[in-house]
Design an enzyme around this catalytic site. Structure first.
Site, PDB file in Angstrom:
ATOM      1  N   GLY A   8       4.612-157.386  31.496  1.00 36.97           N
ATOM      2  CA  GLY A   8       3.571-156.874  31.005  1.00 36.97           C
ATOM      3  C   GLY A   8       4.136-155.925  29.654  1.00 36.97           C
ATOM      4  O   GLY A   8       4.949-156.142  29.027  1.00 36.97           O
ATOM      5  N   GLU A  43       7.497-139.811  46.943  1.00 39.69           N
ATOM      6  CA  GLU A  43       7.652-138.834  45.774  1.00 39.69           C
ATOM      7  C   GLU A  43       7.092-137.558  45.965  1.00 39.69           C
ATOM      8  O   GLU A  43       6.020-137.765  46.119  1.00 39.69           O
ATOM      9  CB  GLU A  43       7.102-139.820  44.469  1.00 39.69           C
ATOM     10  CG  GLU A  43       8.002-140.770  43.921  1.00 39.69           C
ATOM     11  CD  GLU A  43       7.538-141.304  42.603  1.00 39.69           C
ATOM     12  OE1 GLU A  43       6.445-140.781  41.979  1.00 39.69           O
ATOM     13  OE2 GLU A  43       8.127-142.408  42.251  1.00 39.69           O
ATOM     14  N   HIS A  52      10.529-139.789  38.133  1.00 36.81           N
ATOM     15  CA  HIS A  52       9.071-140.537  37.487  1.00 36.81           C
ATOM     16  C   HIS A  52       8.913-139.981  36.402  1.00 36.81           C
ATOM     17  O   HIS A  52       7.409-139.383  35.973  1.00 36.81           O
ATOM     18  CB  HIS A  52       7.879-140.491  38.652  1.00 36.81           C
ATOM     19  CG  HIS A  52       7.007-141.556  38.667  1.00 36.81           C
ATOM     20  ND1 HIS A  52       6.426-142.113  39.626  1.00 36.81           N
ATOM     21  CD2 HIS A  52       6.719-142.380  37.416  1.00 36.81           C
ATOM     22  CE1 HIS A  52       5.701-142.974  39.167  1.00 36.81           C
ATOM     23  NE2 HIS A  52       5.544-143.089  37.812  1.00 36.81           N
ATOM     24  N   ALA A  53       9.689-139.879  35.198  1.00 37.39           N
ATOM     25  CA  ALA A  53       9.527-139.157  34.221  1.00 37.39           C
ATOM     26  C   ALA A  53       9.506-139.988  32.802  1.00 37.39           C
ATOM     27  O   ALA A  53       9.623-139.439  31.706  1.00 37.39           O
ATOM     28  CB  ALA A  53      10.451-138.062  34.136  1.00 37.39           C
ATOM     29  N   ALA A  54       9.369-141.516  32.986  1.00 34.30           N
ATOM     30  CA  ALA A  54       9.610-142.181  31.945  1.00 34.30           C
ATOM     31  C   ALA A  54       8.684-141.958  30.793  1.00 34.30           C
ATOM     32  O   ALA A  54       8.787-142.352  29.361  1.00 34.30           O
ATOM     33  CB  ALA A  54       9.676-143.610  32.119  1.00 34.30           C
TER      34      ALA A  54
END
Length: 321
Positions: A157, A268, A287-289
């Site tokens: 994707g 999380e 979870h900080a991309a």
């Protein structure tokens, strides 16, 4: 004049949309209420959204399952400040006629940049070596060069496509696997599609970018990890449940794989006693991309775009269909 709608942000913590200049664009349409703390119970969450026509779900930790959605008879639309929608029961939303709009591909460059950085951090053992130096130890282990190595993209994707572009830019040989490959897609991406097991065997870096579905849940387990090269790396920027975390820990503790980079987890925030934290050769982020100022405001803008499109009778990115 049309009746003003009630728009609720049910738990904006960490702060995402509060203070965004994009909120001013909603003033002609309705009133926005923002709760800057996470709800502490099912009842509190439902109570916050009870009178809402529209929910802006700014944090993925705020989930909407069947019982909660059915307790909100006024609700007409939810927009996320994210690409993923696994925090929402889409089947129930469809049954209730609630439009759910996400933001496909909007922050793909920022996410891929983060995961690309994780690949380097794992290969250069940055977390491990930083911890060693801080502890007063001068521990030297061979690092891994990435130029000329094979990057295996799982899921092509928007993020996977950008990761492939970055890999090619530094001279990596990029191979890929997806549920629906095609020669045209391979040509667009500049990659070679291979069978899944062949990708695991060939890749020096396996980078995960698939959506979480029944087909992708635990896509990487003990069997798949055993197929990977002993010195390969695993990067997960998809969803935590795409990887069997117990199998990954066992593999790392056995001394296989150079390491792993994880931005997502089955639970999380991750539990402070999670066994994966015992592994030395992991790089972990919360979870900080897409957690940059630029990407954050892009998501805020996209959420407001979705609300306005819905209110003007042209809903976009509806995934509850």
């Amino acid at each position: 004049m049309a009746e003003r709608v009630k728009i609720v942000v049910p738990g904006d913590n960490p702060l995402q949309i509060a203070g965004s200049p994009n909120l001013a664009r909603l003033e002609p349409y309705g009133d926005v209420t923002i709760f800057d703390k996470q709800p502490t119970s099912h009842e509190e969450k439902v109570e916050r959204a009870r009178d809402a026509d529209i929910i802006i779900n700014s944090r993925g930790a705020v989930t909407w399952r069947e019982a909660e959605l059915r307790a909100l008879p006024k609700l007409r639309m939810i927009t996320t400040c994210s690409i993923g929608t696994d925090m929402i029961d889409l089947g129930t939303a469809k049954d209730l006629g609630v439009v759910v709009s996400n933001q496909p591909g909007r922050t793909a460059p920022a996410v891929a940049e983060h995961l690309f950085a994780m690949m380097f951090a794992v290969g250069r053992r940055l977390a491990f070596q930083t911890a060693e130096v801080k502890a007063g130890r001068w521990t030297r282990k061979l690092n891994v060069s990435l130029q000329g190595k094979v990057l295996g993209i799982v899921g092509t994707g928007a993020v996977g496509a950008e990761m492939a572009r970055l890999g090619r830019a530094i001279g990596m040989d990029v191979i890929a696997w997806t549920f629906n490959p095609s020669p045209a897609r391979a040509a667009d991406l500049g990659v070679r599609f291979v069978e899944f097991d062949d990708l695991l065997r060939e890749a020096d870096v396996v980078s995960l970018h698939v959506k979480l579905t029944d087909d992708s849940r635990r896509l990487i387990g003990a069997r798949e990890l055993a197929l990977m090269k002993d010195d390969a790396m695993l990067i997960n920027g998809a969803r935590g449940d795409v990887v069997d975390m117990a199998a990954l820990r066992d593999t790392l503790m056995a001394g296989r794989l150079t390491g792993a980079g994880l931005d997502v987890y089955p639970q999380e925030p991750i539990d402070a006693k999670d066994p994966i934290l015992d592994c030395e050769q992991v790089v972990l982020t919360p979870h900080a991309a897409d957690w940059t100022a630029e990407a954050t405001e892009l998501l805020n803008e996209g959420a407001v775009d979705n609300v306005i499109a819905f209110l003007e009778g042209r809903p976009q990115h509806n995934v509850a269909i």
